[in-house]
Design a protein around this motif. Structure first.
Motif, PDB file in Angstrom:
ATOM      1  N   CYS A 118       1.011  -1.320   0.026  1.00  0.00           N
ATOM      2  CA  CYS A 118      -0.283   0.001   0.131  1.00  0.00           C
ATOM      3  C   CYS A 118       1.032   1.148   0.050  1.00  0.00           C
ATOM      4  O   CYS A 118       0.559   2.047  -0.840  1.00  0.00           O
ATOM      5  N   LEU A 119       1.948   1.136   0.861  1.00  0.00           N
ATOM      6  CA  LEU A 119       2.718   2.620   0.778  1.00  0.00           C
ATOM      7  C   LEU A 119       3.476   2.648  -0.378  1.00  0.00           C
ATOM      8  O   LEU A 119       3.784   3.704  -0.946  1.00  0.00           O
ATOM      9  N   ALA A 120       4.108   1.478  -1.020  1.00  0.00           N
ATOM     10  CA  ALA A 120       4.733   1.532  -2.403  1.00  0.00           C
ATOM     11  C   ALA A 120       3.727   1.891  -3.462  1.00  0.00           C
ATOM     12  O   ALA A 120       4.293   2.729  -4.225  1.00  0.00           O
ATOM     13  N   LEU A 121       2.424   1.647  -3.524  1.00  0.00           N
ATOM     14  CA  LEU A 121       1.709   2.034  -4.288  1.00  0.00           C
ATOM     15  C   LEU A 121       1.400   3.630  -4.286  1.00  0.00           C
ATOM     16  O   LEU A 121       1.601   4.457  -5.355  1.00  0.00           O
ATOM     17  N   GLY A 122       1.227   4.144  -2.993  1.00  0.00           N
ATOM     18  CA  GLY A 122       1.079   5.650  -3.043  1.00  0.00           C
ATOM     19  C   GLY A 122       2.354   6.319  -3.382  1.00  0.00           C
ATOM     20  O   GLY A 122       2.373   7.621  -4.059  1.00  0.00           O
ATOM     21  N   HIS A 123       3.527   5.874  -3.007  1.00  0.00           N
ATOM     22  CA  HIS A 123       4.766   6.447  -3.373  1.00  0.00           C
ATOM     23  C   HIS A 123       4.903   6.469  -5.040  1.00  0.00           C
ATOM     24  O   HIS A 123       5.536   7.313  -5.633  1.00  0.00           O
ATOM     25  N   ALA A 124       4.621   5.363  -5.527  1.00  0.00           N
ATOM     26  CA  ALA A 124       4.711   5.150  -7.122  1.00  0.00           C
ATOM     27  C   ALA A 124       3.744   6.141  -7.846  1.00  0.00           C
ATOM     28  O   ALA A 124       4.033   6.839  -8.721  1.00  0.00           O
ATOM     29  N   LEU A 125       2.497   6.220  -7.227  1.00  0.00           N
ATOM     30  CA  LEU A 125       1.615   7.182  -7.856  1.00  0.00           C
ATOM     31  C   LEU A 125       2.200   8.664  -7.619  1.00  0.00           C
ATOM     32  O   LEU A 125       2.082   9.560  -8.515  1.00  0.00           O
ATOM     33  N   GLU A 126       2.691   9.249  -6.481  1.00  0.00           N
ATOM     34  CA  GLU A 126       3.276  10.228  -6.236  1.00  0.00           C
ATOM     35  C   GLU A 126       4.369  10.593  -7.164  1.00  0.00           C
ATOM     36  O   GLU A 126       4.449  11.831  -7.619  1.00  0.00           O
ATOM     37  N   PRO A 132       1.240  15.506  -4.493  1.00  0.00           N
ATOM     38  CA  PRO A 132       1.747  15.093  -3.029  1.00  0.00           C
ATOM     39  C   PRO A 132       0.566  14.289  -2.149  1.00  0.00           C
ATOM     40  O   PRO A 132       0.757  13.838  -0.925  1.00  0.00           O
ATOM     41  N   HIS A 133      -0.747  14.559  -2.682  1.00  0.00           N
ATOM     42  CA  HIS A 133      -1.853  13.888  -2.030  1.00  0.00           C
ATOM     43  C   HIS A 133      -2.048  12.279  -2.254  1.00  0.00           C
ATOM     44  O   HIS A 133      -2.991  11.681  -2.069  1.00  0.00           O
ATOM     45  N   ALA A 134      -0.973  11.728  -3.009  1.00  0.00           N
ATOM     46  CA  ALA A 134      -1.225  10.525  -3.819  1.00  0.00           C
ATOM     47  C   ALA A 134      -1.225   9.484  -2.714  1.00  0.00           C
ATOM     48  O   ALA A 134      -1.778   8.402  -2.931  1.00  0.00           O
ATOM     49  N   TYR A 135      -0.360   9.840  -1.553  1.00  0.00           N
ATOM     50  CA  TYR A 135      -0.233   8.929  -0.341  1.00  0.00           C
ATOM     51  C   TYR A 135      -1.893   8.571   0.115  1.00  0.00           C
ATOM     52  O   TYR A 135      -1.868   7.727   1.019  1.00  0.00           O
ATOM     53  N   LEU A 136      -2.870   9.568   0.050  1.00  0.00           N
ATOM     54  CA  LEU A 136      -4.269   9.273   0.324  1.00  0.00           C
ATOM     55  C   LEU A 136      -4.935   8.007   0.063  1.00  0.00           C
ATOM     56  O   LEU A 136      -5.500   7.274   0.411  1.00  0.00           O
ATOM     57  N   TYR A 137      -4.079   7.512  -1.389  1.00  0.00           N
ATOM     58  CA  TYR A 137      -4.439   6.201  -2.154  1.00  0.00           C
ATOM     59  C   TYR A 137      -4.143   5.097  -1.365  1.00  0.00           C
ATOM     60  O   TYR A 137      -4.819   4.158  -1.293  1.00  0.00           O
ATOM     61  N   VAL A 141      -6.637   2.011  -0.079  1.00  0.00           N
ATOM     62  CA  VAL A 141      -6.315   0.577  -0.029  1.00  0.00           C
ATOM     63  C   VAL A 141      -6.191  -0.091   1.042  1.00  0.00           C
ATOM     64  O   VAL A 141      -6.805  -1.185   1.517  1.00  0.00           O
ATOM     65  N   PHE A 142      -5.351   0.286   2.127  1.00  0.00           N
ATOM     66  CA  PHE A 142      -4.977  -0.494   3.247  1.00  0.00           C
ATOM     67  C   PHE A 142      -6.464  -0.274   4.309  1.00  0.00           C
ATOM     68  O   PHE A 142      -6.646  -1.233   4.612  1.00  0.00           O
ATOM     69  N   ALA A 143      -7.271   1.046   3.945  1.00  0.00           N
ATOM     70  CA  ALA A 143      -8.381   0.759   4.858  1.00  0.00           C
ATOM     71  C   ALA A 143      -9.302  -0.426   4.355  1.00  0.00           C
ATOM     72  O   ALA A 143      -9.967  -1.062   5.108  1.00  0.00           O
ATOM     73  N   ALA A 144      -9.529  -0.516   3.102  1.00  0.00           N
ATOM     74  CA  ALA A 144     -10.283  -1.540   2.401  1.00  0.00           C
ATOM     75  C   ALA A 144      -9.949  -2.933   2.805  1.00  0.00           C
ATOM     76  O   ALA A 144     -10.366  -3.691   3.262  1.00  0.00           O
ATOM     77  N   LEU A 145      -8.384  -3.120   2.961  1.00  0.00           N
ATOM     78  CA  LEU A 145      -7.942  -4.555   3.391  1.00  0.00           C
ATOM     79  C   LEU A 145      -8.204  -4.713   4.775  1.00  0.00           C
ATOM     80  O   LEU A 145      -8.511  -5.760   5.187  1.00  0.00           O
ATOM     81  N   ALA A 146      -8.022  -3.665   5.711  1.00  0.00           N
ATOM     82  CA  ALA A 146      -8.247  -3.810   7.065  1.00  0.00           C
ATOM     83  C   ALA A 146      -9.641  -4.126   7.323  1.00  0.00           C
ATOM     84  O   ALA A 146      -9.724  -4.742   8.236  1.00  0.00           O
ATOM     85  N   MET A 147     -10.413  -3.494   6.709  1.00  0.00           N
ATOM     86  CA  MET A 147     -12.059  -3.796   6.854  1.00  0.00           C
ATOM     87  C   MET A 147     -12.450  -5.210   6.394  1.00  0.00           C
ATOM     88  O   MET A 147     -13.280  -5.928   7.029  1.00  0.00           O
ATOM     89  N   THR A 148     -11.693  -5.520   5.671  1.00  0.00           N
ATOM     90  CA  THR A 148     -11.945  -7.069   4.896  1.00  0.00           C
ATOM     91  C   THR A 148     -11.603  -8.038   6.023  1.00  0.00           C
ATOM     92  O   THR A 148     -12.235  -8.903   6.374  1.00  0.00           O
ATOM     93  N   HIS A 149     -10.197  -7.873   6.794  1.00  0.00           N
ATOM     94  CA  HIS A 149      -9.843  -8.725   7.738  1.00  0.00           C
ATOM     95  C   HIS A 149     -10.545  -8.513   9.015  1.00  0.00           C
ATOM     96  O   HIS A 149     -11.141  -9.385   9.369  1.00  0.00           O
ATOM     97  N   ILE A 150     -10.934  -7.316   9.437  1.00  0.00           N
ATOM     98  CA  ILE A 150     -11.936  -7.103  10.448  1.00  0.00           C
ATOM     99  C   ILE A 150     -13.357  -7.862  10.233  1.00  0.00           C
ATOM    100  O   ILE A 150     -13.831  -8.434  10.966  1.00  0.00           O
TER     101      ILE A 150
END
Length: 238
Positions: A118-126, A132-137, A141-150
């Motif tokens: 997820c972090l690498a994806l944000g850095h790549a998009l930036e 500079p707001h690309a890290y929001l992506y 992504v990580f929030a969707a994964l976290a909620m899937t696990h929850i």
């Protein structure tokens, strides 16, 4: 390498009981080939788990660059890592070495790898867009994964490790299963968006340089997926 003492039936029995469509059609076919080689080596299942994690690390770095050639390598390494991730369980079941610690270690490395991707994806998009707001992506992504696990944990807490058989046989999913002539539980597994699916989304997004497509997948499909799990839990509890 030693000659494999296992038969084709042994390898077939080493597969998990629950598999998604991507696993059935692609990942488990590749993992069987690799497991046939690994079973002839002294590598333990936990060592294969560590190897899988070590393989994805350079893939994470290549993904973070956002460069076209590097992204292709990233996609291939991400897919290879998940194939090895399938092999550790197959190897454990073949040798009778399945353990709670092995399952914990596998899950731990999976979650760390997801965060790194997820972090690498944000850095790549930036780097690609200069936004500079690309890290929001990354957060999306990580929030969707976290909620899937929850949501999955909520499922297990409500019903144990089962697959919500009664819910799967009723309602829209049951009607769809009847229409396509696939048993409801098997259809439910085919429609799931588990690690086999979303890592392939990462891999394909990298290979074809469609990183925003990866974000859209998680923002839409993965979020709908965990919402569907929660709705099934609530419906079944009622």
């Amino acid at each position: 390498m030693r000659k494999s003492p296992y038969t084709a039936e042994d390898f077939k029995a080493s597969k998990p009981e629950v598999m998604g469509l991507v696993e059935v059609l692609f990942n488990r076919r590749l993992s069987t080939l690799l497991t046939r080689l690994l079973v002839r080596t002294p590598l333990s299942p936990n060592q294969v788990t560590v190897l899988s994690f070590l393989v994805i690390l350079p893939g994470v770095y290549l993904l973070s660059t956002g460069e076209r050639i590097a992204l292709i390598g990233a996609g291939l390494l991400i897919q290879l890592s998940f194939t090895l991730d399938c092999c550790d369980g197959e190897l454990a079941r073949l040798r009778g070495l399945s353990s709670p610690f092995g399952a914990w270690l596998d899950g731990l490395f999976d979650r760390i790898a997801e965060l790194a991707l997820c972090l690498a994806l944000g850095h790549a998009l930036e780097r690609q867009s200069g936004d500079p707001h690309a890290y929001l992506y990354s957060f999306v992504v990580f929030a969707a994964l976290a909620m899937t696990h929850i949501a999955t944990l909520m499922n297990a807490a409500a019903f144990g490790k089962g697959q919500l058989a009664e819910s799967a046989s009723r309602g829209l999913l049951g009607r769809l299963a009847g229409f396509v002539r696939i048993p409801p539980l098997k259809l439910r597994n085919y429609l799931r968006s588990g690690i086999d699916v979303y890592l392939m989304v990462f891999a394909l997004g990298a290979v074809f340089d469609q990183l925003m497509g990866v974000v859209y997948y998680f923002a839409i499909v993965q979020n709908l997926y965990w919402l569907a799990i929660i709705s099934m839990v609530i419906k079944q509890k009622k």
